[in-house]
Motif scaffolding. Sequence first.
Motif, PDB file in Angstrom:
ATOM      1  N   VAL A 212     -86.183-107.763  23.573  1.00 27.57           N
ATOM      2  CA  VAL A 212     -86.868-106.478  24.452  1.00 27.57           C
ATOM      3  C   VAL A 212     -85.908-105.903  25.442  1.00 27.57           C
ATOM      4  CG1 VAL A 212     -88.948-105.819  25.619  1.00 27.57           C
ATOM      5  CG2 VAL A 212     -89.085-107.934  24.290  1.00 27.57           C
ATOM      6  N   SER A 213     -85.761-104.954  25.694  1.00 30.27           N
ATOM      7  CA  SER A 213     -84.757-104.249  26.478  1.00 30.27           C
ATOM      8  C   SER A 213     -85.206-104.767  28.155  1.00 30.27           C
ATOM      9  CB  SER A 213     -84.686-102.927  26.088  1.00 30.27           C
ATOM     10  OG  SER A 213     -85.930-102.011  26.803  1.00 30.27           O
ATOM     11  N   CYS A 214     -86.285-104.765  28.464  1.00 30.23           N
ATOM     12  CA  CYS A 214     -86.789-105.084  29.765  1.00 30.23           C
ATOM     13  C   CYS A 214     -86.502-106.464  29.967  1.00 30.23           C
ATOM     14  CB  CYS A 214     -88.084-104.752  30.044  1.00 30.23           C
ATOM     15  SG  CYS A 214     -89.304-105.792  29.248  1.00 30.23           S
ATOM     16  N   LEU A 215     -86.158-107.401  29.045  1.00 35.34           N
ATOM     17  CA  LEU A 215     -85.593-108.943  29.263  1.00 35.34           C
ATOM     18  C   LEU A 215     -84.201-108.974  29.441  1.00 35.34           C
ATOM     19  CD1 LEU A 215     -87.982-110.811  26.833  1.00 35.34           C
ATOM     20  CD2 LEU A 215     -88.322-110.427  29.262  1.00 35.34           C
ATOM     21  N   GLU A 216     -83.530-107.919  28.673  1.00 39.07           N
ATOM     22  CA  GLU A 216     -81.980-108.282  28.271  1.00 39.07           C
ATOM     23  C   GLU A 216     -81.117-107.216  28.452  1.00 39.07           C
ATOM     24  OE1 GLU A 216     -81.143-111.883  26.045  1.00 39.07           O
ATOM     25  OE2 GLU A 216     -82.058-110.948  24.657  1.00 39.07           O
ATOM     26  N   SER A 217     -81.454-106.287  29.341  1.00 43.71           N
ATOM     27  CA  SER A 217     -80.819-104.740  29.176  1.00 43.71           C
ATOM     28  C   SER A 217     -79.337-104.932  29.342  1.00 43.71           C
ATOM     29  CB  SER A 217     -81.385-103.764  30.185  1.00 43.71           C
ATOM     30  OG  SER A 217     -81.371-104.378  31.550  1.00 43.71           O
ATOM     31  N   SER A 218     -78.577-105.617  30.371  1.00 41.83           N
ATOM     32  CA  SER A 218     -77.499-105.719  30.529  1.00 41.83           C
ATOM     33  C   SER A 218     -76.774-106.324  29.013  1.00 41.83           C
ATOM     34  CB  SER A 218     -76.926-106.420  31.804  1.00 41.83           C
ATOM     35  OG  SER A 218     -77.418-107.827  31.663  1.00 41.83           O
ATOM     36  N   SER A 219     -77.259-107.431  28.608  1.00 40.10           N
ATOM     37  CA  SER A 219     -76.744-108.021  27.655  1.00 40.10           C
ATOM     38  C   SER A 219     -76.742-107.155  26.275  1.00 40.10           C
ATOM     39  CB  SER A 219     -77.290-109.342  27.124  1.00 40.10           C
ATOM     40  OG  SER A 219     -77.364-110.256  27.802  1.00 40.10           O
ATOM     41  N   LEU A 220     -77.741-106.158  26.140  1.00 42.49           N
ATOM     42  CA  LEU A 220     -77.628-105.396  24.969  1.00 42.49           C
ATOM     43  C   LEU A 220     -76.747-104.228  25.269  1.00 42.49           C
ATOM     44  CD1 LEU A 220     -81.648-105.222  24.731  1.00 42.49           C
ATOM     45  CD2 LEU A 220     -80.169-105.907  22.799  1.00 42.49           C
ATOM     46  N   LEU A 221     -76.611-103.873  26.340  1.00 44.35           N
ATOM     47  CA  LEU A 221     -75.737-102.555  26.955  1.00 44.35           C
ATOM     48  C   LEU A 221     -74.235-103.241  26.413  1.00 44.35           C
ATOM     49  CD1 LEU A 221     -75.829 -99.912  27.894  1.00 44.35           C
ATOM     50  CD2 LEU A 221     -75.040-101.007  30.225  1.00 44.35           C
ATOM     51  N   GLN A 225     -71.602-101.672  23.591  1.00 44.47           N
ATOM     52  CA  GLN A 225     -70.096-101.458  23.792  1.00 44.47           C
ATOM     53  C   GLN A 225     -69.306-102.095  23.054  1.00 44.47           C
ATOM     54  OE1 GLN A 225     -70.263-101.343  27.956  1.00 44.47           O
ATOM     55  NE2 GLN A 225     -71.162 -99.607  28.370  1.00 44.47           N
ATOM     56  N   GLU A 226     -69.375-103.426  23.096  1.00 46.54           N
ATOM     57  CA  GLU A 226     -68.534-104.362  22.431  1.00 46.54           C
ATOM     58  C   GLU A 226     -68.515-104.000  20.683  1.00 46.54           C
ATOM     59  OE1 GLU A 226     -66.681-106.608  23.619  1.00 46.54           O
ATOM     60  OE2 GLU A 226     -66.173-107.926  21.670  1.00 46.54           O
ATOM     61  N   LEU A 227     -69.608-103.848  20.106  1.00 50.47           N
ATOM     62  CA  LEU A 227     -69.687-103.555  18.730  1.00 50.47           C
ATOM     63  C   LEU A 227     -69.640-102.074  18.280  1.00 50.47           C
ATOM     64  CD1 LEU A 227     -72.849-105.807  18.133  1.00 50.47           C
ATOM     65  CD2 LEU A 227     -70.427-106.526  17.554  1.00 50.47           C
ATOM     66  N   GLY A 228     -69.768-101.151  19.089  1.00 56.41           N
ATOM     67  CA  GLY A 228     -69.356 -99.947  18.672  1.00 56.41           C
ATOM     68  C   GLY A 228     -70.346 -99.261  18.042  1.00 56.41           C
ATOM     69  N   PHE A 229     -71.799 -99.774  17.940  1.00 57.40           N
ATOM     70  CA  PHE A 229     -72.699 -99.059  17.295  1.00 57.40           C
ATOM     71  C   PHE A 229     -74.247 -99.478  17.899  1.00 57.40           C
ATOM     72  CE2 PHE A 229     -71.555-102.597  14.121  1.00 57.40           C
ATOM     73  CZ  PHE A 229     -72.737-103.427  14.516  1.00 57.40           C
ATOM     74  N   PRO A 230     -74.938 -98.747  17.809  1.00 55.70           N
ATOM     75  CA  PRO A 230     -76.451 -99.057  18.613  1.00 55.70           C
ATOM     76  C   PRO A 230     -77.125-100.046  17.906  1.00 55.70           C
ATOM     77  CG  PRO A 230     -76.605 -96.800  17.296  1.00 55.70           C
ATOM     78  CD  PRO A 230     -75.172 -97.373  17.421  1.00 55.70           C
ATOM     79  N   MET A 231     -78.050-100.901  18.599  1.00 54.76           N
ATOM     80  CA  MET A 231     -78.662-101.952  17.848  1.00 54.76           C
ATOM     81  C   MET A 231     -80.133-101.591  18.123  1.00 54.76           C
ATOM     82  SD  MET A 231     -76.532-104.916  19.889  1.00 54.76           S
ATOM     83  CE  MET A 231     -77.279-106.396  18.980  1.00 54.76           C
ATOM     84  N   TYR A 232     -80.845-101.974  17.161  1.00 61.53           N
ATOM     85  CA  TYR A 232     -82.443-101.913  16.910  1.00 61.53           C
ATOM     86  C   TYR A 232     -83.072-103.218  17.750  1.00 61.53           C
ATOM     87  CZ  TYR A 232     -81.240 -98.104  13.987  1.00 61.53           C
ATOM     88  OH  TYR A 232     -80.809 -97.045  13.576  1.00 61.53           O
ATOM     89  N   HIS A 233     -83.510-102.887  19.107  1.00 63.01           N
ATOM     90  CA  HIS A 233     -84.221-104.314  19.656  1.00 63.01           C
ATOM     91  C   HIS A 233     -85.714-103.843  19.561  1.00 63.01           C
ATOM     92  CE1 HIS A 233     -83.548-101.194  22.942  1.00 63.01           C
ATOM     93  NE2 HIS A 233     -82.273-101.450  22.767  1.00 63.01           N
ATOM     94  N   ILE A 234     -86.238-104.701  18.507  1.00 64.28           N
ATOM     95  CA  ILE A 234     -87.749-104.391  18.234  1.00 64.28           C
ATOM     96  C   ILE A 234     -88.614-105.398  18.517  1.00 64.28           C
ATOM     97  CG2 ILE A 234     -86.747-102.904  16.543  1.00 64.28           C
ATOM     98  CD1 ILE A 234     -87.626-105.069  14.230  1.00 64.28           C
ATOM     99  N   GLY A 235     -88.312-106.547  19.492  1.00 66.03           N
ATOM    100  CA  GLY A 235     -88.986-107.523  19.861  1.00 66.03           C
ATOM    101  C   GLY A 235     -90.103-107.313  20.569  1.00 66.03           C
ATOM    102  N   PRO A 236     -91.069-108.546  20.923  1.00 62.91           N
ATOM    103  CA  PRO A 236     -91.105-109.539  20.194  1.00 62.91           C
ATOM    104  C   PRO A 236     -91.953-109.365  18.903  1.00 62.91           C
ATOM    105  CG  PRO A 236     -91.984-109.770  22.379  1.00 62.91           C
ATOM    106  CD  PRO A 236     -91.838-108.305  22.133  1.00 62.91           C
ATOM    107  N   LEU A 237     -91.201-109.851  17.788  1.00 67.15           N
ATOM    108  CA  LEU A 237     -91.786-109.492  16.481  1.00 67.15           C
ATOM    109  C   LEU A 237     -93.156-109.945  16.114  1.00 67.15           C
ATOM    110  CD1 LEU A 237     -88.851-109.172  14.368  1.00 67.15           C
ATOM    111  CD2 LEU A 237     -90.378-107.498  14.413  1.00 67.15           C
ATOM    112  N   HIS A 238     -93.495-111.077  17.088  1.00 68.30           N
ATOM    113  CA  HIS A 238     -94.827-111.783  16.778  1.00 68.30           C
ATOM    114  C   HIS A 238     -95.895-111.057  17.229  1.00 68.30           C
ATOM    115  CE1 HIS A 238     -94.360-113.382  20.853  1.00 68.30           C
ATOM    116  NE2 HIS A 238     -95.653-113.474  20.617  1.00 68.30           N
ATOM    117  N   ILE A 239     -95.659-109.814  18.058  1.00 64.03           N
ATOM    118  CA  ILE A 239     -96.815-109.157  18.520  1.00 64.03           C
ATOM    119  C   ILE A 239     -96.839-107.621  17.562  1.00 64.03           C
ATOM    120  CG2 ILE A 239     -97.792-109.617  20.456  1.00 64.03           C
ATOM    121  CD1 ILE A 239     -95.897-108.201  22.367  1.00 64.03           C
ATOM    122  N   THR A 240     -95.195-107.418  17.300  1.00 62.00           N
ATOM    123  CA  THR A 240     -95.327-106.226  16.365  1.00 62.00           C
ATOM    124  C   THR A 240     -95.992-106.349  15.276  1.00 62.00           C
ATOM    125  OG1 THR A 240     -93.112-105.977  17.340  1.00 62.00           O
ATOM    126  CG2 THR A 240     -93.646-104.225  15.796  1.00 62.00           C
ATOM    127  N   ALA A 241     -95.796-107.461  14.663  1.00 61.68           N
ATOM    128  CA  ALA A 241     -96.116-107.676  13.106  1.00 61.68           C
ATOM    129  C   ALA A 241     -96.491-109.086  12.924  1.00 61.68           C
ATOM    130  CB  ALA A 241     -94.812-107.177  12.385  1.00 61.68           C
TER     131      ALA A 241
END
Length: 451
Positions: A212-221, A225-241
Amino acid sequence: MEKIEAKRRIVLVPVPAQGHVTPILQLGKALNLKGFSITVAQGQFNQVSSSSQGFSGFQFITIPGSLPESEFERLGPIEFLLEFNKKSQAGFKDCISQLLLQQGNDIACIIYDEFMYFCEAAAKEFKLPSVIFSTTSAANQVSRCVLSKLNAGKFLIDMEDHDVQDKVVQNLHPLRYKDLPTSGMGPLDRFFELCREVVNKRTASTIIINTVSCLESSSLLWLEQELGFPMYHIGPLHITASPPCSLLEEDRSCIEWLNKQKPRSVLYISMGTVGHMETKEVLEMAWGLCNSNQLFLWVIRPGPILGFNGIESLPEEVSKMVSERGYFVTRAPQIEVLAHPSVGGFWSHCGWNSTLESIVEGVPMICRPFQGEQKLNAMYIESVWKIGFQMEGEVERGEVERAVKRLIVDEEGVGMRGRASGLKEKVKASVRSGGSSFYALNELVKYLKTK
Ligand code: UDP
């Protein structure tokens, strides 16, 4: 003109272990609810079948030639994964070729666990889009990117210097060199090799990550930048689905026991599905727990503790004490347990799923990680989110007693619980309409529909 239908089938490829199978099937469920058909291509063990609750519409196939469970025990996790990838490549190509015939070319994408990188060969051969799914934290991925660029021998020498150990990695505060998840991973050169394989994205077009971005925003950012493409951070999956899918039978009698206890009075203890403990540690834990005078619900799997055959094999005086204050199961319905009002704390090995599940229920934690990635999660729990603390060093009854009281009884524990409740609200908001994970899942679906 004839309308071209969007391809609808997603092939999922999990690592054959509970902590990996559960989130990828939850992802499958989320995509299934959005209109995709799901095929799960799995190894020879820890298999899920279409008779499992919640997955009746899924197709399950076995990858021929992949390694059996006995090889996991013989090789250990790192060698096993390296070998599993070599052995599964040809069999997986056969699976995909047959599926394409059966499904009339209707495969939109292969989504594979980041450790199942052999899938790329089939994706390339059959010109199919591929996406990586990460079941661990973004901070762990950042660490792997860093480790993949290092030389194992030099790293070991550098780490003898305390200044290096405490240095922050590449402006990635709070990640220090000593937090990089290397301990308990066996020979470092082999672990670094696995990191290089996993970090190499080959032709995969993006990454889905169960965070979830609110848990790990700086690592995601940093990762984007490192990978050069956007990622889909869609967790926590156990509540989404939900639903969760358990490979083992759960003992629901513990819920009845919890129903009889006072609010927030019970410490839930589970060390995950893979870690091993010594009998001596179990005994010290049992003494410390009893001396703390607090109630506890303890998951002890059959097998992982050498010479320990369940509560009956404890010395009589200990077994009498623990049965007065504690309840034992070999497998708990963990999410339901953590959500139970009687549970006041979680003693955990800090696997990423357990960490997310505890955060979602606002339960503070005693962290007792076994190895690398779990230690990184424990560092975040203690120092970043401040919703728990680590118990380091040998397990000793006095320390156990102090730790349990600190979490369940003391003011300090009340503070941790308060922060855990705050975090729970933020994380739950992220999967609701307007939240970051809700948005990311919809974007992912749009993206897959263009494939
Ligand atoms: N789990 C459970 N009941 C148990 C023990 C574990 O349902 O008695 C589930 C837990 O909810 C989590 C998974 O097993 O979803 C363990 O994953 P985690 O990443 O925490 O640890 P691992 O076992 O992979 O080290």
